[in-house]
Design a protein around this motif. Structure first.
Motif, short mmCIF file in Angstrom:
data_model
loop_
_atom_site.label_atom_id
_atom_site.label_comp_id
_atom_site.label_asym_id
_atom_site.label_seq_id
_atom_site.Cartn_x
_atom_site.Cartn_y
_atom_site.Cartn_z
N ARG A 260 -3.51 16.28 -7.62
CA ARG A 260 -3.49 17.19 -6.47
C ARG A 260 -4.71 17.02 -5.58
O ARG A 260 -4.69 17.39 -4.41
N ARG A 261 -5.79 16.49 -6.16
CA ARG A 261 -7.02 16.26 -5.39
C ARG A 261 -7.49 14.82 -5.65
O ARG A 261 -7.63 14.40 -6.80
N ILE A 262 -7.71 14.09 -4.56
CA ILE A 262 -8.02 12.66 -4.64
C ILE A 262 -9.44 12.40 -4.14
O ILE A 262 -9.86 12.94 -3.12
N ILE A 263 -10.17 11.56 -4.87
CA ILE A 263 -11.47 11.05 -4.42
C ILE A 263 -11.23 9.68 -3.81
O ILE A 263 -10.69 8.78 -4.48
N VAL A 264 -11.61 9.50 -2.55
CA VAL A 264 -11.43 8.21 -1.87
C VAL A 264 -12.80 7.59 -1.63
O VAL A 264 -13.65 8.17 -0.98
N PHE A 265 -13.00 6.40 -2.19
CA PHE A 265 -14.22 5.63 -1.94
C PHE A 265 -13.93 4.55 -0.91
O PHE A 265 -12.94 3.82 -1.01
N THR A 266 -14.80 4.44 0.10
CA THR A 266 -14.69 3.37 1.08
C THR A 266 -16.07 3.16 1.68
O THR A 266 -17.07 3.67 1.16
N ASP A 267 -16.15 2.42 2.77
CA ASP A 267 -17.43 2.30 3.47
C ASP A 267 -17.17 2.40 4.97
O ASP A 267 -16.03 2.43 5.43
N LYS A 268 -18.26 2.48 5.73
CA LYS A 268 -18.12 2.74 7.16
C LYS A 268 -17.46 1.57 7.89
O LYS A 268 -16.77 1.76 8.89
N ILE B 194 0.83 -1.20 0.00
CA ILE B 194 0.00 0.00 0.00
C ILE B 194 0.87 1.26 0.00
O ILE B 194 0.43 2.33 -0.43
N GLU B 195 2.12 1.14 0.46
CA GLU B 195 3.05 2.27 0.45
C GLU B 195 3.21 2.86 -0.96
O GLU B 195 3.52 4.05 -1.11
N ASN B 196 2.98 2.04 -1.97
CA ASN B 196 3.15 2.50 -3.35
C ASN B 196 2.13 3.54 -3.76
O ASN B 196 2.26 4.15 -4.83
N VAL B 197 1.12 3.76 -2.92
CA VAL B 197 0.11 4.77 -3.27
C VAL B 197 0.75 6.15 -3.39
O VAL B 197 0.33 6.98 -4.21
N LYS B 198 1.81 6.39 -2.61
CA LYS B 198 2.48 7.70 -2.68
C LYS B 198 3.10 7.90 -4.06
O LYS B 198 2.98 8.98 -4.66
N GLY C 45 -10.18 0.69 10.85
CA GLY C 45 -8.90 1.40 10.88
C GLY C 45 -8.11 1.33 9.60
O GLY C 45 -7.00 1.88 9.52
N LEU C 46 -8.67 0.67 8.57
CA LEU C 46 -7.93 0.53 7.32
C LEU C 46 -7.83 1.85 6.56
O LEU C 46 -6.82 2.11 5.89
N LEU C 47 -8.88 2.67 6.68
CA LEU C 47 -8.83 3.96 5.99
C LEU C 47 -7.69 4.81 6.53
O LEU C 47 -7.03 5.54 5.77
N ASP C 48 -7.42 4.72 7.83
CA ASP C 48 -6.34 5.51 8.43
C ASP C 48 -4.98 5.17 7.81
O ASP C 48 -4.13 6.04 7.66
N MET C 49 -4.80 3.88 7.43
CA MET C 49 -3.54 3.49 6.80
C MET C 49 -3.36 4.21 5.47
O MET C 49 -2.26 4.62 5.11
N LEU C 50 -4.46 4.37 4.74
CA LEU C 50 -4.40 5.06 3.46
C LEU C 50 -4.24 6.56 3.64
O LEU C 50 -3.36 7.18 3.01
#
Length: 384
Positions: free
Chosen positions: A31-39, A18-22, A45-50
């Protein structure tokens, strides 16, 4: 005979990838990212890693997590409208199949004049508007690899797939950290969904040497690791193998396609909101039994690949061994095998049969044709 397969252009694997996301964000110049996830993903806590990685890149990002599981097309249209107000240049999906499918649809809908309903009627009009990154948090849907998006269609009491090459993801990150804490029930349901993908693709009428390669590789990984991943949640090797197997199954889908298992499961999700992997699991062995005569040689070939110790046995015995393993895996992972547990009644059979028979996109892939009576009899096997 000519054949093809479609695959995301850049795939990362391994714990910590997941580090490769950088680097992806930097490469894309976003410069602006749309992040899709669910509650649920957020709560785990997985969203926090991203987001901690995105914070290091100093980009702006907006998180959209208001997506229901197994969404109807109206739910996706609502989320797409929310996203319209944010000028994002890259979409990152962190979640299961529903999240990734919604993100893929958004990638072809943002700024477009057509709607999700329009794509249900005519999927060929979709054009990619925003590039995508998929990070699966389950081990089964294969959505991170496909050009498909599945939505419920309430007025038809079923589900329908929107298929367009423009929805193939641009980047995929297969990081087993994302499924380390996955509840056992979801390991089971999504894992059996992935198993259905590889077996159905291998036995599909449209199977090709490309799809066979990925389906066979996925089958070896899933058959040999699903029980371990379910019973021993801390076995990260098994979890990693399930993630890879699910991805291979998704790639196989783009080359051949699933068959009657998925076709008959869609009405169960659309009408009764049974989780997709569970509805597949309930039907899986019964459909393969029905297909036995038409698929015996293909199932035996798969057995030779997955269980080479059976190579001296007859074709029939090997085919039956594979079907027995499927049934055994469903039982061993605690997935229900009776539709009545979900409120399905015999009085509903006519509606189910009608809805199942309309899934021609998938039924045409099945090596054995199904009459309305055949479909009814399969449903009856799981209505006790």
């Amino acid at each position: 005979m000519s054949f093809q397969i479609k695959i995301p252009s850049c795939i990362y694997g391994g714990v910590g990838c997941i580090e490769n996301v950088k680097g992806i964000v930097e490469k894309e110049g976003a410069r602006r990212i749309i992040v899709f996830t669910d509650k649920g993903v957020r709560a785990a806590g997985l969203l926090d890693m991203l987001t901690s990685l995105l914070d290091k890149t100093k980009v702006e990002y907006q998180v959209f997590d208001d997506l229901t599981p197994e969404p109807a097309y109206q739910d996706v249209e609502r989320v797409v409208k929310e996203v319209e107000g944010y000028d994002g240049e890259l979409i990152i999906a962190l979640g299961g199949g529903s999240v990734m499918d919604a993100a893929k649809l958004c990638s072809v809908l943002k700024g477009a004049r057509y709607t999700v309903k329009d794509l249900l009627d005519e999927p060929s009009q979709a054009v990619k508007m925003v590039r995508t990154v998929m990070i699966p948090t389950t081990c089964g849907t294969g959505s991170e690899a496909t050009c498909n998006a599945i939505v419920a269609v309430p007025e038809e009491q079923s589900k329908k797939g929107i298929v367009n090459d423009n929805m193939i993801p641009d980047y995929v990150l297969l990081d087993a950290q994302m499924i380390r804490g996955l509840p056992k029930s979801i390991v089971a349901a999504t894992g059996v969904d992935a198993l259905a993908h590889v077996v159905e693709c291998f036995t599909s009428k449209k199977a090709t040497p490309f799809s066979d390669t990925y389906a066979a590789a996925g089958a070896k990984l899933i058959f040999h690791n699903i029980r371990e991943a379910y019973h021993n949640p801390d076995n990260m090797e098994a979890k990693n193998n399930m993630l890879l197997g699910a991805f291979y199954g998704g790639v196989a889908i783009t080359g051949s396609g699933t068959t009657a298992v998925h076709a008959l499961s869609y009405p169960l999700g659309g009408k009764y909101h049974i989780a997709h992997g569970v509805s597949n699991a309930i039907l899986f062995a019964h459909v393969m039994e029905f297909n036995m005569k038409a698929c015996e040689e293909r199932l035996a070939q798969l057995c030779d690949i997955v269980y080479p110790q059976k190579v001296e046995e007859s074709t029939n015995d090997k085919a039956r061994y594979i079907i027995g393993q499927i049934a055994g895996i469903v039982k061993d992972t605690g997935i229900p095998t009776d539709l009545s547990e979900f409120g399905v009644k015999r009085a509903d059979l006519d509606v189910l049969v009608d809805a199942g028979s309309k899934q021609q996109r998938l039924l045409v892939n099945n090596r054995k044709s199904l009459s309305l009576e055949d479909i009814r009899n399969i449903y009856l096997k799981v209505l006790k």
